[in-house]
Write an enzyme that holds these catalytic residues in place. Structure first.
Site, PDB file in Angstrom:
ATOM      1  N   CYS A   1       0.638  -1.388  -0.111  1.00 47.13           N
ATOM      2  CA  CYS A   1      -0.240   0.067   0.079  1.00 47.13           C
ATOM      3  C   CYS A   1       1.150   1.091   0.025  1.00 47.13           C
ATOM      4  CB  CYS A   1      -1.417   0.013   1.034  1.00 47.13           C
ATOM      5  SG  CYS A   1      -0.094  -0.002   2.808  1.00 47.13           S
TER       6      CYS A   1
ATOM      7  N   HIS B   1      -2.896   0.614   6.657  1.00 48.14           N
ATOM      8  CA  HIS B   1      -2.695   0.379   5.249  1.00 48.14           C
ATOM      9  C   HIS B   1      -2.018   1.975   5.033  1.00 48.14           C
ATOM     10  CE1 HIS B   1      -4.662  -0.260   1.805  1.00 48.14           C
ATOM     11  NE2 HIS B   1      -5.411   0.463   1.962  1.00 48.14           N
TER      12      HIS B   1
ATOM     13  N   ASP C   1      -7.998   4.495  -3.338  1.00 41.89           N
ATOM     14  CA  ASP C   1      -6.922   3.686  -2.737  1.00 41.89           C
ATOM     15  C   ASP C   1      -6.231   3.255  -3.583  1.00 41.89           C
ATOM     16  OD1 ASP C   1      -5.807   2.088  -1.495  1.00 41.89           O
ATOM     17  OD2 ASP C   1      -7.498   0.995  -0.016  1.00 41.89           O
TER      18      ASP C   1
END
Lengths: 668, 330
Positions: A423, A467, A482
């Site tokens: 991420c 995250h 995202d």
């Protein structure tokens, strides 16, 4: 001619008053020291427990062999040696480890001179302090259970060393300590609930815990979060008032990074306070309660975007981040309501927007050029962002926890060479590209997802759920992107484990495979969650809620002090009344029956004078009421025989009791 | 510096004692130690305990540690409950004076007491006695009564007043000490210390032979008679008692010639205390013979008589005699 006892006998007698510790008392003290010292053994230098143990053995053997205790010539240098030893080993005398080492040595040394009650009591007090310092180190349930047991033993020791003469049997002594602790519980509870918790330390905290607190970091350079992904440690637990939102909405917002030096992202934004713009809401509101594990930093986690919260002194910055007034050094609970979805904040800081456009000037130039190139091919910002997402899907990007290390132009290398990352990599690259296209963008770190504990009906968020995602400024609001979800969408939908499984990478030691173990683990976690929620994270927030129950909505310290005074006084009075009632003097039933007999006789004849015995009274009444004479004679004679002739005849007793009960003379 | 502190301490404790004495007055021989009679203060260990707990409180506040708070408040509460338990262990006790016996100077007087618990709970570790030293009564069950006594060494003849007594307890934690001061109006007579032996009399006022131990009458056995209270054990015919079970006493010739007067003027040369000491020895010897004997002191004459009561009367007169005024102190 008073005061004829001379001083010599007085001093002799004083010595007798405070004799040396009896064998039993010594045993209690030794057991207390061992119990209080055990949790510290692994945290102090090994020579400390060895020394303490040797002294204990010496003391016990010398008691058994009736050796005299060492004189001050031995004790004082020995104690000095202990102090110097601690000073050399720790370079200080304060601090948790040095402190416990010192306390252990003091307790053992004090045992060598337990001449009077005070010396013995001081050993017990040191044991209490050792137990206390254990709590500073460890607050888990199991350690609390151990400490409660040790505390009971230590209290029993306190009672036993105060005795003159032999100690009582162990079960009796423990029962006594237990009784006293139980008696003390109500007042202790009142003090615990109402003692005002003043947030913040008075003096700088020495480093309580040597291990680094795993969690989100203040900065992000891709590669850091891989450590977190493997940690099963709980970050926080959350309880939703209504049902939880869908898994895709569970973005727990943490530190926001807006400054990039080409290698690492940091948060340097102004800490300007803002409030979310309610009018901008485009999602449902959801309320929940978070019990946050301590992480030593200021940030509080909340769902995007927090609307209100009850954490004391917490504020929302223009970066959309909820910050606590003091570092979160203990577990804390707070309630919050969030508006799901993208939000606009009131009072946009132009400097912040400008900062969110800054590009590195000396590195990652390929990426910047690539972004600028891509932007020139499309007409709008929205289209550009769509193109970027397509780029991540279209090219062969892989999600992995073990990305290759990157060099001086990390984003260039990631985008065009390695194409492997997690991420952090995707968020960094996406943010940089967005900025290259002239759109203000920043990285948001936090947690994504949650795991339900069905036993406690709450959700657990672990460090492995950490995250990073992206926010871009579009149409006057911050929009959530995202990019990781584009690469590994199943991770976002089903959680981290599923994503790992599909990529054939192990995530560590989750217990999901074994239902029994899972159930056990969940029960244990539920127990811990309760402990955390009601004991460890009890603080100003909970206290305020508690006071609002009795109608005080903005309690001050004075309110708490008055509440404590009233409750403690009330409890003492109540227990005093109960005690008095339970211990009220009770006449034996023979006497009670006689009193009743005289009372009833007194109603129809003259009443008995206080000094009158049964015979005199009987004679007097018989003159007054000859008609009752026979009956009264029988009754009074029975009483006299039972009471004064020492006749212990149960039959006669019963007969008298029932006859006097049935005796109901009528007035003339 | 130390002397000043000590002086101050003494002055202070005297003030406190006077205050307590004024407050509660003289106690009856059966005293109920009601709550208002009980004083309670922390012991030194109790003060140290308070400091330790306060330090824990500061630590808990600094570290914001709730388990630390929990332990701190539990210990605080144990301390508070300790005051109550300690007070309760003493309050409501009954103390009855149960007599004492006269002694000779140098011996210790034993004042007998009975301590009684009329409540429905047991008491433990009660200390009773003088300020400096106390006897311990380990357990006093509900409704129980136990004898307990106070010994005081006597050094001089005269009247020994029972000093202020102290009934105290530190039970159960030793952090507090509850106590009651008891001022009972009790005194016991301390006889003069008898001289090792008394030489025979130097003068004879009555023209009779005054004799000490070598009384001729002792040697002259005249027969047996039945026992009367006051006969010395020495004269009991133990052999006859063993054979017949009848308590008989040997009688000797004597009558008027055996009458012994123990007289102040027998020893003119000695100083008053030595004189009294010699007279005491003479009186004891005279009592041992079982004959009639009497005591003459300036302005006072006791007897002739015999028996334990007479003996006590004479010894008491010797104990309380004031040679300065020539009178027995009342």
């Amino acid at each position: 001619m008073t005061g004829q006892h001379n001083t010599e006998s007085q001093s002799r007698e004083r010595r007798r008053e405070t004799p040396d510790a009896s064998g039993g008392q010594l045993a209690w003290l030794v057991v207390s020291i061992v119990l209080a010292g055990l949790p510290h053994i692994l945290h102090v230098h090994p020579w400390v427990p060895i020394t303490v143990f040797s002294i204990l053995v010496w003391r016990v053997v010398s008691a058994l062999m009736r050796w005299p205790l060492p004189s001050a010539w031995i004790r004082v240098p020995l104690t000095m040696l202990g102090f110097i030893g601690v000073l050399f080993s720790y370079r200080q005398l304060s601090g948790l480890s040095a402190g416990s080492a010192l306390l252990l040595i003091m307790a053992a040394m004090k045992l060598l001179e337990t001449r009077g009650h005070r010396d013995r009591a001081i050993v017990v007090f040191i044991c209490y302090f050792l137990l206390f310092s254990t709590f500073l180190r460890e607050q888990a349930i199991w350690s609390a259970v151990y400490l409660v047991i040790s505390m009971l033993v230590t209290t029993a020791a306190l009672i036993q060393v105060a005795r003159i003469g032999a100690v009582v049997a162990v079960p009796q002594a423990m029962a006594h300590a237990m009784r006293i602790v139980l008696q003390s519980l109500p007042i202790a509870l009142v003090l615990f609930l109402l003692f005002p918790r003043i947030p913040g330390p008075f003096w700088s905290l020495p480093n309580v815990s040597s291990r680094a607190v795993a969690g989100l970091a203040n900065e992000l350079s891709p590669g850091d979060i891989s450590e977190l992904a493997l940690s099963d440690e709980v970050a926080f637990r959350v309880r939703f008032d209504a049902g939880p939102p869908g898994a895709a909405a569970l973005y727990w917002r943490g530190p926001v990074m807006d400054t990039f030096d080409g290698r690492k992202w940091t948060q340097r934004g102004t800490r300007q306070v803002t409030t979310p713009d309610r009018a901008s809401r485009n999602g449902p509101a959801i309320s929940y309660e978070i019990t946050l594990e301590p992480h030593g930093q200021h940030w509080l986690l909340a769902l995007e975007t927090p609307l209100n919260w009850d954490a004391r002194g917490a504020r929302l910055t223009t970066a959309g981040q909820l910050l606590s007034k003091v570092p979160v050094d203990r577990r804390m609970s707070y309630r919050s309501t969030s508006l799901l979805g993208d939000s606009r904040y009131q009072g946009i800081d132009q400097a912040e927007l400008d900062r969110s456009r800054i590009l590195p000037t000396s590195n990652n130039l390929r990426s910047i050029a690539f972004g600028q190139q891509l932007r020139s091919e499309v007409t709008s910002d929205a289209e550009y962002l769509e193109k970027l997402l397509q780029y991540f899907t279209g090219e062969m990007f892989y999600y992995t926890l073990r990305p290759p290390s990157l060099g001086a132009d990390p984003i260039d290398e990631f985008l065009f060479d390695t194409r492997r990352g997690f991420c952090g990599h995707y968020a960094s690259a996406f943010t940089l590209l967005a900025r290259a296209g002239g759109i203000p963008a920043r990285i948001v770190t936090g947690y994504q997802g949650a795991e339900l504990n069905p036993l406690g009906n709450y959700w657990i968020v672990r460090q492995s759920d950490a995250h990073a995602w992206v926010e871009v400024w579009l149409d006057g609001r911050w929009i959530h992107f995202d990019p990781t979800a584009t690469v590994a969408p199943d991770r976002i939908e089903y959680g981290f484990d599923a994503a790992m499984e599909s990529r054939n990478e192990t995530s560590g030691n989750r217990l999901a495979d074994n239902p029994l173990l899972l159930r056990l683990a969940m029960s244990w976690d539920a127990l811990n969650a309760g402990w955390n929620r009601w004991v460890l994270s009890f603080g100003p927030e909970t206290q305020t809620t508690l006071m609002s129950l009795i109608g005080i909505y903005n309690p001050t310290v004075e309110h708490f002090i008055i509440a404590i005074a009233l409750s403690v006084t009330g409890l003492l009075l109540l227990s005093g009344f109960i005690q008095r009632y339970r211990e009220r003097p009770r006449l034996d039933n023979l006497l009670a029956a006689y009193e009743r007999l005289c009372q009833r006789t007194g109603k129809v004849a003259r009443s008995r004078q206080p000094a009158e015995g049964p015979h005199e009274y009987l004679a007097a009444v018989c003159v007054q009421r000859p008609d009752l004479a026979t009956e009264l004679h029988t009754l009074f004679n029975m009483y006299v025989r039972l009471r004064y002739d020492g006749i212990n005849d149960e039959q006669l007793r019963q007969k008298f009791l029932s006859a006097s009960r049935n005796f109901r003379p009528v007035a003339d | 510096m130390n002397a000043i502190t000590q002086h101050f301490n003494e002055a202070f404790s005297r003030k406190v004692q006077d205050w307590a004495r004024r407050r509660q007055g003289t106690d009856p021989h059966s005293s109920h130690l009601a709550s208002r009679r009980i004083y309670i203060l922390p012991t030194r260990a109790g003060i140290i305990y308070a400091v330790v707990v306060f330090t824990m409180l500061l630590g808990s506040m600094n570290y914001n540690n709730n388990t630390g708070f929990a332990l701190t408040f539990l210990l605080t509460s144990i301390g508070i409950i300790g005051i109550y338990n300690c007070h309760r262990n003493l309050a409501g006790v009954f103390l009855h004076f149960a007599g004492s016996r006269p002694v000779f100077a140098g011996e210790s007087v034993r004042f007998n007491f009975i301590i009684e618990n009329q409540n429905t709970y047991a008491r433990a570790q009660l200390r009773f006695g003088l300020d400096g030293h106390q006897e311990i009564c380990d357990v006093l069950m509900a409704g129980d009564r136990q004898p307990i006594n106070v010994r005081i060494n006597s050094t001089r003849r005269g009247r020994l007043n029972l000093p202020r007594l102290l009934l105290s307890t530190r039970y159960p934690l030793g952090l507090f000490r509850a106590w009651a001061w008891i001022n009972m109006d009790v005194a016991e007579v301390v006889y003069p210390q008898p001289a090792p032996n008394a030489p025979a009399a130097i003068t004879n006022h009555c023209g009779q032979s005054i004799s000490g131990q070598q009384s001729a009458g002792d040697e002259d056995f005249s027969g047996l008679r039945s026992y009367r209270v006051g006969d010395p054990p020495k004269r009991i015919a133990w052999k006859t008692l063993a054979h017949t079970g009848e308590t008989l006493v040997t009688e000797y010739h004597g009558g008027a010639s055996d009458l012994v007067w123990v007289d102040w003027h027998d020893y003119p040369a000695s100083n008053p205390e030595e004189r009294l000491s010699l007279l005491t020895r003479r009186a004891l010897d005279a009592d041992m013979t079982g004959n009639l004997w009497g005591l003459r002191l300036p302005g006072q004459m006791i007897g002739p008589d015999r028996g334990a009561t007479h003996r006590h009367q004479c010894l008491r007169a010797l104990a309380l005699y004031d040679p300065g005024s020539g009178h027995v102190n009342p």
